[in-house]
Write a protein that holds these residues in place. Structure first.
Motif, PDB file in Angstrom:
ATOM      1  N   THR A 134       0.831  -1.199   0.000  1.00  0.00           N
ATOM      2  CA  THR A 134       0.000   0.000   0.000  1.00  0.00           C
ATOM      3  C   THR A 134       0.869   1.254   0.000  1.00  0.00           C
ATOM      4  OG1 THR A 134      -1.674  -1.192   1.288  1.00  0.00           O
ATOM      5  CG2 THR A 134      -1.861   1.208   1.214  1.00  0.00           C
ATOM      6  N   VAL A 135       0.515   2.175  -0.855  1.00  0.00           N
ATOM      7  CA  VAL A 135       1.168   3.490  -0.896  1.00  0.00           C
ATOM      8  C   VAL A 135       0.177   4.518  -0.375  1.00  0.00           C
ATOM      9  CG1 VAL A 135       2.182   5.285  -2.356  1.00  0.00           C
ATOM     10  CG2 VAL A 135       2.587   2.866  -2.885  1.00  0.00           C
ATOM     11  N   LYS A 136       0.621   5.341   0.563  1.00  0.00           N
ATOM     12  CA  LYS A 136      -0.220   6.418   1.097  1.00  0.00           C
ATOM     13  C   LYS A 136       0.507   7.755   0.955  1.00  0.00           C
ATOM     14  CE  LYS A 136      -3.121   4.009   4.476  1.00  0.00           C
ATOM     15  NZ  LYS A 136      -4.437   4.514   4.016  1.00  0.00           N
ATOM     16  N   PHE A 137      -0.204   8.724   0.434  1.00  0.00           N
ATOM     17  CA  PHE A 137       0.306  10.091   0.397  1.00  0.00           C
ATOM     18  C   PHE A 137      -0.533  10.922   1.355  1.00  0.00           C
ATOM     19  CE2 PHE A 137      -0.065  14.451  -1.317  1.00  0.00           C
ATOM     20  CZ  PHE A 137       1.244  14.850  -1.116  1.00  0.00           C
ATOM     21  N   PHE A 138       0.136  11.536   2.317  1.00  0.00           N
ATOM     22  CA  PHE A 138      -0.546  12.323   3.340  1.00  0.00           C
ATOM     23  C   PHE A 138      -0.444  13.807   3.008  1.00  0.00           C
ATOM     24  CE2 PHE A 138       0.577   8.351   5.387  1.00  0.00           C
ATOM     25  CZ  PHE A 138      -0.569   8.028   6.100  1.00  0.00           C
ATOM     26  N   GLY A 139      -1.585  14.419   2.756  1.00  0.00           N
ATOM     27  CA  GLY A 139      -1.635  15.862   2.554  1.00  0.00           C
ATOM     28  C   GLY A 139      -1.701  16.531   3.910  1.00  0.00           C
ATOM     29  N   CYS A 140      -0.588  17.146   4.317  1.00  0.00           N
ATOM     30  CA  CYS A 140      -0.437  17.636   5.698  1.00  0.00           C
ATOM     31  C   CYS A 140      -0.420  19.161   5.734  1.00  0.00           C
ATOM     32  CB  CYS A 140       0.862  17.098   6.302  1.00  0.00           C
ATOM     33  SG  CYS A 140       1.015  15.299   6.260  1.00  0.00           S
ATOM     34  N   PRO A 141      -1.474  19.785   6.220  1.00  0.00           N
ATOM     35  CA  PRO A 141      -1.526  21.252   6.283  1.00  0.00           C
ATOM     36  C   PRO A 141      -0.883  21.792   7.560  1.00  0.00           C
ATOM     37  CG  PRO A 141      -3.596  20.355   7.035  1.00  0.00           C
ATOM     38  CD  PRO A 141      -2.725  19.166   6.657  1.00  0.00           C
ATOM     39  N   GLY A 142      -0.726  23.098   7.600  1.00  0.00           N
ATOM     40  CA  GLY A 142      -0.419  23.798   8.837  1.00  0.00           C
ATOM     41  C   GLY A 142       0.887  23.444   9.504  1.00  0.00           C
ATOM     42  N   GLU A 143       1.941  23.153   8.742  1.00  0.00           N
ATOM     43  CA  GLU A 143       3.224  22.892   9.406  1.00  0.00           C
ATOM     44  C   GLU A 143       3.798  24.169  10.002  1.00  0.00           C
ATOM     45  OE1 GLU A 143       7.428  22.536  10.209  1.00  0.00           O
ATOM     46  OE2 GLU A 143       6.596  23.793   8.600  1.00  0.00           O
ATOM     47  N   GLU A 144       3.617  25.286   9.287  1.00  0.00           N
ATOM     48  CA  GLU A 144       4.192  26.554   9.726  1.00  0.00           C
ATOM     49  C   GLU A 144       3.381  27.150  10.876  1.00  0.00           C
ATOM     50  OE1 GLU A 144       6.998  27.449   8.907  1.00  0.00           O
ATOM     51  OE2 GLU A 144       7.441  26.830   6.860  1.00  0.00           O
ATOM     52  N   GLY A 145       3.813  26.868  12.085  1.00  0.00           N
ATOM     53  CA  GLY A 145       3.167  27.440  13.253  1.00  0.00           C
ATOM     54  C   GLY A 145       1.841  26.812  13.629  1.00  0.00           C
ATOM     55  N   GLY A 146       1.493  25.675  12.989  1.00  0.00           N
ATOM     56  CA  GLY A 146       0.207  25.055  13.276  1.00  0.00           C
ATOM     57  C   GLY A 146       0.277  23.626  13.755  1.00  0.00           C
ATOM     58  N   SER A 147       1.416  22.944  13.526  1.00  0.00           N
ATOM     59  CA  SER A 147       1.599  21.541  13.934  1.00  0.00           C
ATOM     60  C   SER A 147       0.474  20.647  13.426  1.00  0.00           C
ATOM     61  CB  SER A 147       1.723  21.430  15.463  1.00  0.00           C
ATOM     62  OG  SER A 147       2.936  21.985  15.906  1.00  0.00           O
ATOM     63  N   GLY A 148       0.188  20.783  12.127  1.00  0.00           N
ATOM     64  CA  GLY A 148      -0.887  19.997  11.532  1.00  0.00           C
ATOM     65  C   GLY A 148      -0.713  18.494  11.714  1.00  0.00           C
ATOM     66  N   LYS A 149       0.503  17.997  11.535  1.00  0.00           N
ATOM     67  CA  LYS A 149       0.724  16.549  11.658  1.00  0.00           C
ATOM     68  C   LYS A 149       0.533  16.070  13.089  1.00  0.00           C
ATOM     69  CE  LYS A 149       4.182  16.611   7.980  1.00  0.00           C
ATOM     70  NZ  LYS A 149       4.338  18.082   8.083  1.00  0.00           N
ATOM     71  N   THR A 150       0.827  16.926  14.064  1.00  0.00           N
ATOM     72  CA  THR A 150       0.620  16.541  15.463  1.00  0.00           C
ATOM     73  C   THR A 150      -0.860  16.319  15.728  1.00  0.00           C
ATOM     74  OG1 THR A 150       2.519  17.946  16.009  1.00  0.00           O
ATOM     75  CG2 THR A 150       1.213  17.118  17.841  1.00  0.00           C
ATOM     76  N   PHE A 151      -1.709  17.208  15.207  1.00  0.00           N
ATOM     77  CA  PHE A 151      -3.152  16.998  15.318  1.00  0.00           C
ATOM     78  C   PHE A 151      -3.558  15.711  14.596  1.00  0.00           C
ATOM     79  CE2 PHE A 151      -3.077  21.641  16.064  1.00  0.00           C
ATOM     80  CZ  PHE A 151      -3.927  21.737  17.162  1.00  0.00           C
ATOM     81  N   MET A 152      -2.967  15.466  13.422  1.00  0.00           N
ATOM     82  CA  MET A 152      -3.306  14.267  12.653  1.00  0.00           C
ATOM     83  C   MET A 152      -2.871  13.001  13.394  1.00  0.00           C
ATOM     84  SD  MET A 152      -2.258  15.764   8.879  1.00  0.00           S
ATOM     85  CE  MET A 152      -2.692  14.317   7.890  1.00  0.00           C
ATOM     86  N   VAL A 153      -1.698  13.050  14.028  1.00  0.00           N
ATOM     87  CA  VAL A 153      -1.242  11.919  14.829  1.00  0.00           C
ATOM     88  C   VAL A 153      -2.209  11.674  15.979  1.00  0.00           C
ATOM     89  CG1 VAL A 153       0.559  11.117  16.413  1.00  0.00           C
ATOM     90  CG2 VAL A 153       1.201  12.115  14.216  1.00  0.00           C
TER      91      VAL A 153
END
Length: 475
Positions: A134-153
């Motif tokens: 399986t290949v997954k591409f994660f569209g991750c917003p808000g890295e700049e000052g938003g920690s988008g991936k942390t919310f996603m985790v």
């Protein structure tokens, strides 16, 4: 699929990926407001044969694109947010801001597109060889000052992924082997009483005084925290522009960083006490709003070695004369301090060496040796939280002139240059080749996961963002 097959696929689709990069560059959007960029990229995923889940983790501009089924599950992390205040016309050697002063001063148009290109290449590998996986591409917003991936985790978006790969644009080609600083970002709001500053100042209670006293107190705190820690602040509300009014409302935004989350938390608690003291001194009311946080990055050395092998296999090419001339002109716009710091800048990205290979050059055309580092990058990334729950490795590819600092107009202006797009495709090739190794060789993936499991057993993950906190846009 051998290296030549990977190169051929990326070469055949070069214009498509460059077009995507340019679209994102031309539609710069700040954290959690990447509506056009996210939808465009998600649609491109569907066009390429991926199934797309939008609103991933309850975030409007987050999505997950999936192809294939079964083991292993290899993820690619893509970003596409821009920075306020860094609008800049492309391919210029002088500061020429855009009317809407938002721009890709960190190269996320390249980052997201390069990760997508790698995912497409890995998908092609599975198709051509009729393999499970399986290949997954994660569209991750808000890295700049938003920690988008942390919310996603926190919301379990990365659950079930066996390995994750990402990259970042910079002036060098290397493996990003350093850890990073964990951080908390927090608003401190003070509420006082307005009054006429001349006629009845004794009746007023200044919220701005409280903010200033807090900042002074925190500045004294700096002597008594670990030397690697950083405390930044911005006064986001001064209470108005009238000096003859006692300011009843004021706000300051703090960003607290340290090598470990626990260190950040300890410093944060002390900052809160200082804020409480400032409120007591001024008889104002204090409210605290936790905005976001991220952990420190956990490198996976086994995966980094594979990624470095792939980066070496992908190789570099000699820059063209026009690319060199453009880079030389940009070098001349840097301050003496930025020029002197160029080597430290790329060492933060994992470069190993004394810089001798760059003598007389303005662009990197070589690949750094790989060396696992115990040093800490003086910066933060939300890729860190992914690395706590999935074995993760990152590379950097040269997309800008030597000495180019991130978060500057010089970085923005190089965002869609021919040299930048070459670096983007080099990163894509390196990540795709690494995914190929993981799909083909179960023992390599086993070593990656074993290293990760040993760390995880001794270091259980705790999300640094409280459950009640939601992603926020720039205010």
């Amino acid at each position: 699929m051998k290296n030549n097959d990977v190169k051929t696929y990326l070469a055949q689709n070069k214009e498509t990926f460059e077009k995507i990069s340019m679209y994102i560059y031309d539609h710069p959007e700040t954290r959690f407001e990447e509506y056009e960029s996210a939808e465009y990229l998600a649609a491109e995923c569907e066009k390429a044969g991926f199934s797309v889940e939008r609103n991933a983790g309850g975030i409007e501009t987050a999505f997950v694109a999936t192809f294939g089924s079964g083991f292993p599950v290899i993820g690619f992390l893509g970003e596409f947010d821009a920075l306020s205040g860094l609008g800049q016309k492309p391919d210029k050697t002088a500061y020429e801001p855009t009317e809407v002063n938002v721009g890709h001063g960190c190269g996320h148009n390249l980052l997201g597109t390069g990760a997508f290109a790698a995912a497409c290449t890995a998908k092609k590998y599975l198709e051509d060889h009729n393999l499970s996986g399986t290949v997954k591409f994660f569209g991750c917003p808000g890295e700049e000052g938003g920690s988008g991936k942390t919310f996603m985790v926190r919301e379990g978006v990365f659950d079930g992924v066996d390995a994750a790969l990402s990259w970042h644009p910079s002036p060098a080609n290397a493996i990003m082997s350093l850890s990073s600083l964990a951080n908390y970002q927090v608003y401190f709001r003070l509420k006082g009483v307005s009054s006429h500053a001349a006629n009845s100042p004794h009746l007023g209670r200044s919220a701005l005084d409280a903010v200033e006293l807090m900042n002074v107190g925190v500045n004294y705190l700096r002597e008594h925290i670990v030397p690697e820690a950083r405390i930044h602040y911005a006064v986001t509300n001064t209470g108005g522009i009238s000096p003859n009014v006692v300011q009843a409302d004021a706000e300051v935004l703090y960003l607290i960083r340290a090598p470990k989350v626990q260190q950040v938390d300890d410093i944060y608690k002390r900052v809160c006490k200082i804020a409480e003291g400032a409120a007591l001194m001024t008889e104002t009311e204090l409210s605290i709003e936790f905005d976001k946080a991220c952990s420190n990055y956990i490198p996976n050395r086994s995966l980094e070695k594979l990624l470095h092998e792939s980066l070496v296999e992908a190789g570099t090419e000699k820059p063209g004369e026009e690319e060199v001339a453009f880079a030389e002109e940009l070098w001349s716009t840097l301050s003496d301090g930025e020029k002197e710091n160029y080597l430290d800048l790329i060492k933060g990205f994992g470069y190993v060496g004394n810089g001798s290979e760059f003598e007389g050059k303005y662009l990197a055309d070589s690949i750094s040796p790989y060396e696992a580092s115990n040093e800490v990058l003086a910066g933060s990334t939300d890729v860190s939280d992914v690395s706590w729950v999935v074995p993760t490795a990152q590379l950097t590819a040269a997309t800008s002139a030597l000495g180019t600092p991130l978060h500057t107009w010089q970085m923005t202006t190089q965002g869609i240059s021919s040299f930048a797009h070459k670096g983007m495709l080099r990163a894509a090739e390196s990540m795709a080749l690494t995914a190929v190794q993981l799909f083909e060789d179960e023992e390599k993936l086993k070593a990656v996961k074993q290293e990760f499991d040993e760390f995880s057993k001794a270091n259980p993950y705790i999300c640094p963002i409280p459950n009640a906190v939601k992603p926020s846009t720039l205010k």
